[in-house]
Enzyme design. Structure first.
Site: not given
Lengths: 658, 305
Positions: A403, A447, A463
């Protein structure tokens, strides 16, 4: 009472000592543990091998040595850690001089303080169970010195366990109702808290990753209504806007306590129980509608505690999953477009191309996500390290990352394309504990994602990792780890196949369930033991209908509750019991045996008359009937008795055959 | 020969029992206070739990200490007569009608432990209270208390003084040996200096209870299984009157002591002896029962019953 403890008493004292010191061993210096063990060993050798015990002079010397050694170790003899160390050291020395019952019992009692010393370090669930064990053993030690003979070891253990079992309800009432206070009686020493790890303030994609592997719980959440789906659960902790191309950080300025937004739809109300992190950050669901009393606002709708938190914390608030934020101030806009001068031309060119296709921010973002999806990008927890220009290397060379890599690259591209963008750090998803109906969010759920500013809507969450590894968002990091263990590259399978691939084997499922229940036990333990504060007590008792809480009321309730339990015990203990005279019981048994042959004693018939009648009917039994009746009459009505006569009667009745 | 008295028994009720913490109990309370203060200061949940657990255990141990004595029944047992100056053994029968055993039940006199017993559930136990007796006659057991520290030694429970009607017969202390004397009015007199009972074997007769075991013909018993008693005479009838009036130079207690000595000697010699006291005449006989009757008469002489 027995004036001096015997050998067996010392066995129980050794056991009490070991049980009490064991939980504290981790916080004690090694030399102290060694000294303590040596003292116990010396005592044992003197009792069993006839070794000389140290005299008063040597004991005083040893005492001084321990005090000095503790002082050298901690720089003080006061405070929690040196206090516990000193106590353990002195209790070890005490073993060398215990002679009287007083010394013995004092040692037993002081070991309770050693237990407390361990609690100040850690209050884990197992310590609770361990406490019950230790206290029970200390009770056996006390029972033994009071009553050294007559009770088998089993009987002593049973008696101790019975005392503990009967004490538990009383303890519970006192525990729940004793008025808790806010703050402390005297100052807490500086060493009252130990250090722990958490999220990092500065994100450096391509340097290292330590979070993803840790399955330690970061926090737990209970929702007052229905739990939103996992993919909507974005827990924001930090918003990073400043970058130098390598690292991302928060703006220095203590910004924007007046940030506001318009909540859309229904808010979600939830309670977070945050593990101690030594950081002040408060993970909250996008976007928090209020600031809990213990917190304050930071930039980008994030919250934090007023100070770093060394203990678990609980806070409750509302969040709006759907929202609209107001237009950007010019300087804020500039901050969210900031890029270092040395941003590589390849990156700028790529962004430029998308901007030419559309000036619409959402369209630019879609183009970026499509790029991640269509090009050969791979999601992995173990990416290669990146060098001087991490974004450029990631986008054009390695194309492997998690991420942080995707988000940093995405935000860089957005800014290069003129779209205000920023990185949000926090946690995503979690693990639903159906056993306790709450969500566990682990450190491995950490995250990073992006937010871009869209005119009209304000900040919109994007995202980028989702484009590469939708499973990451849909199924959570735990399942993803399982995929990695089975050698499956994320993003390479159809959704149905992914589900099949992450399905747990039977044993794993049992393991998972056990783990979930264990987690529930720990959470409950935390709520009722570690976190049972003044507020929690008030909330609990108000829920029970206590109304306004005051300490007078609590103490009254405590007194009434305690007395009620005590009274129940007394009523049970004093209950009228049929006065069963053992002698009469034997005679009645004898009568029952005769009744089987049809010889039933009439209500009006005295024992002598009955014996006469019975002997007449059963001449063969006459001598035995006569003996038993005579002995019974002597024992029950005769003057005095010789010890052993009851046994004779008992044996005679037992041997009586009709 | 066991002498027993009226069975006045006592069952310890709630109102007869008291309880206070021992100094160990106070020490325990001190430690609990320290624990509580530390728990409050550090806001430590487990610390609170430990503190309250210990306090609750102390409270529950109070019930157990009370239970250890409550409803315990104390009854007099047997008491064998002794001579003045000896120690009388008063037997006490402790009956536990409860379903739980009682441990460490202590009997105290003048604040000192004199006996200790453990009593199983629904059982009895006998304890002996030794009591030095100095005067003849019926001596009663002085008041005593029952007490216990069980189970943890943190509390001490004791009863009100227990009086039970437990008496022991005390014979007069036998005087130093003194030759037999008889009064001039004696008609049937044995020879002075002749050993009573004689040394000569004069035959056997059927065993009667009370015969000295030394005179039983054990060899005949081994042969026939019948108990027979050997009789010794030497031609004299071994018969003696032990007479109060034969001892005019002694005061009452001294006379009784001398007579007690003579009873013992007469019994040891296997003689037939009678006892004459002012207002009391016990016909000549022998055997343990007769000895007891004589000694009892001496013990109770001129004492109100």
């Amino acid at each position: 009472m027995n004036p001096a403890p015997d050998r067996e008493a010392f066995y129980w004292l050794y056991l009490t000592a070991v049980c009490a010191v064991l939980p504290a061993v981790a916080q004690l210096p090694l030399w102290l543990v060694a000294a303590f063990s040596l003292s116990l060993g010396w005592r044992f050798a003197s009792d069993h091998r006839g070794w000389r015990r140290p005299g008063r002079a040597l004991r005083t010397l040893l005492l001084i040595a321990i005090v000095i050694a503790v002082y050298r170790q901690y720089g003080s003899v006061l405070g929690r850690e040196p206090g516990v160390a000193l106590l353990v050291g002195l209790l070890g020395l005490k073993f060398l001089e215990i002679r009287t019952l007083r010394d013995y019992l004092l040692s037993v009692f002081l070991f309770y303080l050693v237990l407390l010393g361990a609690y100040l370090q850690e209050q884990a669930l197992w310590l609770g169970a361990w406490t019950l064990l230790t206290v029970s053993i200390s009770l056996v030690a006390m029972i033994h010195v009071v009553q050294p003979r007559g009770l088998a070891t089993r009987a002593k253990l049973k008696h101790a366990a019975l005392l503990v079992a009967k004490a538990l309800p009383l303890m519970l009432v006192a525990y729940l109702l004793f008025p808790r206070i806010q703050g402390t009686l005297w100052g807490l020493p500086a060493d009252a808290h130990a250090g722990l790890t958490g999220l990092s303030e500065i994100m450096r994609p391509g340097s290292i990753n330590s979070l993803s592997e840790s399955t330690a719980p970061a926090f737990r959440v209970t929702f007052e209504g229905a739990m939103p789906p996992l993919r909507d659960l974005y827990w924001r902790s930090l918003v990073l806007t400043k970058t130098d191309g390598h690292s991302w950080s928060r703006p220095r300025a203590f910004a924007a306590a007046d940030e506001s937004f318009e909540g859309l739809g229904e808010p979600v109300r939830y309670t977070v129980t945050l593990e101690s992190s030594n950081k002040p950050w408060m993970p909250v669901l996008d976007l928090p509608a209020e600031i809990p009393p213990e917190g304050r606002a930071r930039n980008g709708y994030t919250l934090e505690f007023r100070m770093a938190m060394h203990e678990r914390q609980t806070y409750t608030l509302n969040s709006y999953p759907r929202y609209r934020t107001p237009p950007l101030e010019p300087e804020e806009r500039a901050a969210n477009l900031q890029l270092p001068e040395e941003t590589s031309p390849r990156v700028r060119a790529l962004a430029e191309r998308w901007r030419h296709e559309s000036t619409e921010p959402l369209a630019v973002a879609r183009a970026a996500l499509a790029h991640f999806r269509q090009e050969n990008f791979v999601y992995t927890l173990k990416p290669p390290l990146l060098g001087a220009d991490p974004v450029d290397e990631f986008l054009f060379d390695t194309r492997r990352g998690f991420c942080e890599h995707y988000t940093a690259a995405f935000v860089t591209l957005m800014r290069a394309a003129g779209v205000p963008a920023r990185i949000v750090n926090g946690y995503q998803g979690g693990e639903v504990n159906a056993a306790g109906n709450y969500l566990i969010v682990r450190q491995s759920d950490a995250h990073a994602w992006a937010e871009i500013w869209v005119p009209g809507d304000g900040w919109v969450r994007v995202d980028p990792t989702n484009a590469v590894a939708p499973e990451r968002i849909e199924i959570g990091s735990d399942a993803l780890r399982r995929l990695a263990e089975r050698g499956v590259v994320p993003g390479s399978l159809a959704p149905a196949a992914v589900l099949k691939a992450i399905e747990l084997s039977g044993l794993d499922r049992v393991f998972l369930h056990t783990r979930l229940y264990w987690d529930l036990a720990n959470l409950s333990w935390y709520r009722w033991v570690v976190g049972y504060s003044k507020q929690r007590q008030e909330r609990f008792l108000t829920g029970l209908g206590f109304g306004e809480i005051s300490w007078e009321k609590l103490l009254t309730a405590l007194g009434v509750g305690g007395l009620a339990i005590l009274l129940a015990y007394l009523v049970w203990q004093w209950r009228p019991r049929p006065e069963r005279d053992p002698v009469q019981a034997q005679y009645l048994r004898f009568c029952r045996k005769l009744a089987r042959t049809g010889l039933v004693r009439a209500a009006h018939e005295g024992p002598l008359d009955f014996a006469r009648r019975a002997s007449g009917t059963r001449a063969d039994l006459a001598p035995t009937i006569g003996d038993i009746t005579r002995l019974y009459l002597k024992l029950r009505y005769g003057p005095g008795e010789l010890s052993g006569e009851r046994q004779v009667l008992k044996r005679a009745v037992a041997a009586f055959r009709v | 020969m066991a002498t027993t008295v009226a069975p006045v028994e006592v069952t310890l009720g709630r109102r007869q029992l008291y309880m206070l913490p021992t100094r160990y109990g106070l020490l325990f309370a001190l430690v609990a206070t320290v624990l509580l203060l530390a728990s409050i200061n550090y806001g430590n949940g487990l610390g609170y739990a430990l503190t309250f657990l210990l306090v609750a255990i102390a409270v529950v141990s109070m019930l157990h200490t009370h239970r250890n004595l409550h409803r315990l029944r104390v009854a007099p047992g047997a008491c064998v007569p002794v001579f003045a100056g000896e120690t009388a053994q008063f037997e006490l029968v402790l009956t536990n009608n409860a379903d739980t055993p009682r441990f460490g039940v202590v009997i105290e006199q003048n604040g000192a432990e004199v006996a200790r017993a453990d009593i199983a559930a629904r059982a009895t136990a006998a304890v002996m209270l030794g009591q030095r007796v100095t005067r003849r006659g019926w001596q009663t057991l002085p008041a005593f208390r029952l007490a216990t520290h069980f189970p943890l030694g943190l509390l001490y429970s004791w009863s009100r003084p227990v009086h039970i009607d437990h008496r022991c017969l005390v014979y007069p202390a036998p005087a130093a040996p003194l030759p037999f004397r008889t009064t001039p009015t004696e008609t049937l007199r044995p020879e002075q200096g002749q050993r009573l009972g004689g040394d000569d074997f004069i035959g056997v007769r059927e065993y009667q209870p009370g015969d000295s075991p030394r005179h039983i013909d054990w060899k005949a018993f081994a042969r026939t299984g019948m108990l027979t008693t050997k009789q010794f005479g030497g031609g004299y009838q071994a018969l003696v009157w032990l007479d109060w009036d034969a001892l005019p130079e002694f005061d009452t207690e001294a006379r009784l002591s001398v007579l007690a000595r003579w009873v013992l000697e007469g019994e040891a010699a296997g003689a037939h002896y009678g006892l004459r006291l002012p207002g009391i005449v016990i016909a000549p006989d022998h055997g343990e029962a007769h000895e007891h009757v004589c000694l009892k008469a001496l013990a109770l002489f001129e004492l109100r019953p």
